[in-house]
Enzyme design. Structure first.
Site, short mmCIF file in Angstrom:
data_model
loop_
_atom_site.label_atom_id
_atom_site.label_comp_id
_atom_site.label_asym_id
_atom_site.label_seq_id
_atom_site.Cartn_x
_atom_site.Cartn_y
_atom_site.Cartn_z
N LYS A 22 3.28 0.40 -11.25
CA LYS A 22 1.86 0.80 -11.24
C LYS A 22 1.69 2.12 -10.50
O LYS A 22 1.08 3.07 -11.01
CB LYS A 22 1.02 -0.26 -10.56
CG LYS A 22 -0.39 0.20 -10.15
CD LYS A 22 -1.22 -0.86 -9.51
CE LYS A 22 -1.30 -0.82 -8.03
NZ LYS A 22 -2.08 0.22 -7.40
N ASN A 23 2.26 2.22 -9.30
CA ASN A 23 1.98 3.38 -8.46
C ASN A 23 2.71 4.64 -8.89
O ASN A 23 2.36 5.73 -8.46
CB ASN A 23 2.24 3.04 -6.99
CG ASN A 23 1.20 2.04 -6.48
OD1 ASN A 23 0.14 1.90 -7.08
ND2 ASN A 23 1.52 1.35 -5.41
N CYS A 117 -8.32 -0.79 -3.32
CA CYS A 117 -8.35 -1.98 -2.47
C CYS A 117 -8.93 -1.65 -1.10
O CYS A 117 -8.66 -0.59 -0.54
CB CYS A 117 -6.94 -2.54 -2.30
SG CYS A 117 -6.24 -3.14 -3.83
N ARG A 122 -8.82 4.24 4.86
CA ARG A 122 -8.23 4.95 3.70
C ARG A 122 -8.89 6.31 3.44
O ARG A 122 -9.40 6.60 2.37
CB ARG A 122 -8.27 4.08 2.45
CG ARG A 122 -7.56 2.76 2.61
CD ARG A 122 -7.35 2.06 1.31
NE ARG A 122 -6.15 2.55 0.63
CZ ARG A 122 -5.75 2.06 -0.55
NH1 ARG A 122 -6.46 1.16 -1.19
NH2 ARG A 122 -4.63 2.53 -1.09
N ASP A 307 2.83 -3.34 0.63
CA ASP A 307 2.27 -4.00 -0.57
C ASP A 307 2.88 -5.37 -0.82
O ASP A 307 2.44 -6.07 -1.73
CB ASP A 307 2.47 -3.11 -1.80
CG ASP A 307 1.62 -1.87 -1.71
OD1 ASP A 307 1.88 -0.91 -2.46
OD2 ASP A 307 0.70 -1.83 -0.86
N ARG A 399 -5.48 -5.53 -12.14
CA ARG A 399 -5.29 -4.10 -11.87
C ARG A 399 -3.81 -3.75 -11.77
O ARG A 399 -3.39 -2.65 -12.08
CB ARG A 399 -6.00 -3.70 -10.58
CG ARG A 399 -7.50 -3.57 -10.67
CD ARG A 399 -8.06 -2.92 -9.42
NE ARG A 399 -7.30 -1.73 -9.10
CZ ARG A 399 -7.02 -1.33 -7.86
NH1 ARG A 399 -7.44 -2.03 -6.82
NH2 ARG A 399 -6.32 -0.23 -7.64
C1 EPZ Z 1 -0.50 4.24 -1.88
O1 EPZ Z 1 -1.80 4.24 -1.32
C2 EPZ Z 1 -0.48 3.05 -2.82
N1 EPZ Z 1 -1.47 3.23 -3.86
C3 EPZ Z 1 -0.75 1.76 -2.05
O2 EPZ Z 1 -0.59 0.69 -2.96
C4 EPZ Z 1 0.30 1.63 -0.93
O3 EPZ Z 1 -0.02 0.51 -0.15
C5 EPZ Z 1 0.30 2.88 -0.06
O4 EPZ Z 1 0.51 4.05 -0.87
C6 EPZ Z 1 1.41 2.84 0.98
O5 EPZ Z 1 2.65 2.71 0.34
C7 EPZ Z 1 -1.18 4.07 -4.87
O6 EPZ Z 1 -0.10 4.66 -4.94
C8 EPZ Z 1 -2.23 4.23 -5.93
P1 EPZ Z 1 -1.06 6.31 1.97
P2 EPZ Z 1 -2.31 5.52 -0.47
O7 EPZ Z 1 -1.74 7.59 1.75
O8 EPZ Z 1 -1.80 6.76 -1.08
C9 EPZ Z 1 -3.58 6.87 5.97
C10 EPZ Z 1 -1.13 -1.32 -4.04
O9 EPZ Z 1 -1.34 -2.48 -3.68
N2 EPZ Z 1 -4.07 8.11 5.35
O10 EPZ Z 1 0.43 6.25 1.94
O11 EPZ Z 1 -3.76 5.38 -0.27
C11 EPZ Z 1 -4.05 5.62 5.23
O12 EPZ Z 1 -5.33 5.23 5.68
C12 EPZ Z 1 -1.72 -0.17 -3.26
O13 EPZ Z 1 -0.44 -1.00 -5.05
C13 EPZ Z 1 -4.91 8.93 6.09
O14 EPZ Z 1 -5.23 8.67 7.23
O15 EPZ Z 1 -1.57 5.25 0.90
C14 EPZ Z 1 -2.98 4.61 5.57
O16 EPZ Z 1 -3.26 4.05 6.84
C15 EPZ Z 1 -2.46 -0.63 -2.02
N3 EPZ Z 1 -5.37 10.07 5.52
C16 EPZ Z 1 -1.71 5.46 5.66
O17 EPZ Z 1 -2.15 6.82 5.81
C17 EPZ Z 1 -5.02 10.43 4.23
O18 EPZ Z 1 -5.46 11.49 3.76
C18 EPZ Z 1 -0.84 5.40 4.40
O19 EPZ Z 1 -1.66 5.65 3.31
C19 EPZ Z 1 -4.18 9.57 3.50
C20 EPZ Z 1 -3.71 8.41 4.08
#
Ligand code: EPZ
Length: 421
Positions: A22-23, A117, A122, A307, A399
């Site tokens: 998916k991702n 989610c 986020r 995840d 999803r």
């Molecule tokens: C991606 O989300 C995935 N989604 C998530 O999968 C996954 O849990 C996550 O990466 C971590 O591996 C997709 O790829 C569509 P991050 P993303 O940016 O990109 C903080 C699932 O179930 N952060 O790696 O949103 C954030 O709040 C989903 O398939 C900031 O502070 O995750 C988090 O605490 C759920 N500022 C941490 O970084 C930003 O600009 C990691 O988030 C971006 C992120």
């Protein structure tokens, strides 16, 4: 309304073919709008996020035609605009990728802030900081992010405060056409980051170091078209591996990259599962003596994936002894706990730490999926629960898990989807 109904306590046996990730798919599809010719993307999973992504692309004039149920032909050469309407952006987190793809290709993007989610704050500040470093002007009004770069983007050195998957891929996409070289430091190393970079390189980008903490992008004038196959989904694979463990079954997940599963494999072994693996499969057998407790700390790849935290926590509640789970990636990823408590889980939550005494015998109940992976955790609890479990809000599951009732039924689960007014 649709519900998933499970009659539990049936050990799962058999083989499960794992779908495309998916991702990775939700990154590669928006990336394909930057291509200069037709792209054919294969091994797409049949999930809502992919359908939503395709509808979003079509809303901007991108031609998307399925050649078969997993293969999509994308032609973005006559894209009519770089404005993504809120109704397409709000229903998933990955809509943010249109920012990087359109800013890079057209020097303009108007995208509503993403949905996805509910796992805590986020924010997307790292994404916007990266775009600004590349020379874009970023503004936000009425929840819509507007990005412009009249003079084009220029390569820059960008350090990420944390190895954000989304920010890494988004900045990489924006930098593809930037003048000069961009360095992304403290980049995410997840397999789907590598997959997105591999797709872009297949159509002519010059991205080096994907999968390491330092990714270099050398700007190019244009991209070609090309064919690409999405990598297998490590999270879907891990979910079925944990299903084998929680039902004391014997399940082989096929069409995977075992290396991507190392953290999950080692934890299930530590708990007492018997695990064997081949080139593209892993076989997981439960343990008639019961499973042992263990400690889980979620982390960025190659650490234990956040995840799979809800699914693993659900399994640990049934293990013998006290287990401790620390959620280090998101600040609110225990919203599912009240639902598995309805099935009998004994869990204490202190901030980012969950502690269970284990030895829980789940009993069926009516529960509600609060997000995608929470829904998966409820399915796993239902599969081993005594009696009937009814799960509502199954749209969350749709999803990210294609045809999951079919796949679970094929390995012995008593699971069906019903519609009720
Ligand atoms: C991606 O989300 C995935 N989604 C998530 O999968 C996954 O849990 C996550 O990466 C971590 O591996 C997709 O790829 C569509 P991050 P993303 O940016 O990109 C903080 C699932 O179930 N952060 O790696 O949103 C954030 O709040 C989903 O398939 C900031 O502070 O995750 C988090 O605490 C759920 N500022 C941490 O970084 C930003 O600009 C990691 O988030 C971006 C992120």
């Amino acid at each position: 309304m649709e519900y998933i109904v499970i009659n539990g306590q049936k050990p799962l046996h058999g083989n499960v073919n794992i779908s495309g990730a998916k991702n990775a798919a939700v990154a590669i599809l928006p990336a394909s709008i930057a291509a200069g010719d037709v792209c054919v993307i294969d091994n797409l999973p049949q999930i809502e996020d992919v359908s939503n992504m395709i509808n979003a692309m079509r809303s901007m004039g991108v031609r998307c035609e399925f050649e078969d149920e997993h293969t999509l032909r994308v032609d973005a050469r006559n894209m009519t605009g770089q404005v993504l309407e809120e109704k397409y952006a709000r229903n998933m987190r990955a809509s943010y990728y249109f920012m990087g793809a359109m800013l890079g290709k057209y020097g303009y993007a108007e995208v509503s802030r993403p949905g996805g989610c509910d796992l805590g704050a986020r924010p997307i500040d790292y994404h916007l900081k990266g775009f600004t470093a590349l020379g874009a002007t970023c503004s936000q009004e009425h929840g819509v992010v507007k990005l412009t770069a009249e003079d084009g983007l220029k390569g820059a050195n960008i350090y990420l405060d944390c190895p954000s998957v989304g920010a890494t891929i988004n900045i990489m996409m924006a930098a593809v056409f930037a003048e000069g070289t961009t360095l992304i430091e403290n980049a995410a190393k997840e397999p789907h980051v590598v997959d997105a970079a591999s797709f872009l390189n297949k159509i002519g980008a010059k991205i080096y170091g994907a999968g390491t903490a330092n990714i270099r992008v050398k700007g190019v004038e244009s991209l070609s078209g090309g064919d690409y196959t999405v990598l297998p989904d490590p999270i879907e694979a891990g979910t079925y591996m944990i299903a084998a463990a929680i039902t004391n079954g014997d399940v082989t997940v096929e069409n995977i990259i075992p290396k991507h599963m190392d953290s999950v494999t080692s934890k299930l072994k530590e708990m007492g599962c018997a695990i064997t693996e081949g080139d593209d499969w892993i076989r997981v057998c439960g343990n008639n003596e019961g499973l042992r407790a263990c400690e889980i700390k979620t982390a960025f790849y190659p650490g234990f994936p956040t995840d799979l935290q809800p699914q693993m926590t659900t399994l640990l509640c049934t293990a013998q002894g006290t287990s401790i789970v620390t959620e280090n990636v998101f600040d609110a990823r225990y919203r599912y706990v009240n639902e598995i408590r309805r099935l009998g889980a004994q869990l204490k939550i202190e901030g980012r730490v969950a502690v269970t005494k284990g030895s829980c015998t789940y009993t069926g109940a009516e529960v509600m999926a609060t997000d995608l992976r929470a829904g998966a955790a409820l399915v796993l609890a239902g599969l081993c629960a005594k009696g009937e479990t009814v799960i509502s809000e199954v749209g969350h599951l749709d999803r990210g898990y294609g045809r999951f009732e079919e796949k679970f039924r094929a390995i012995g689960a008593d699971i069906k989807r019903i519609k009720k007014a």
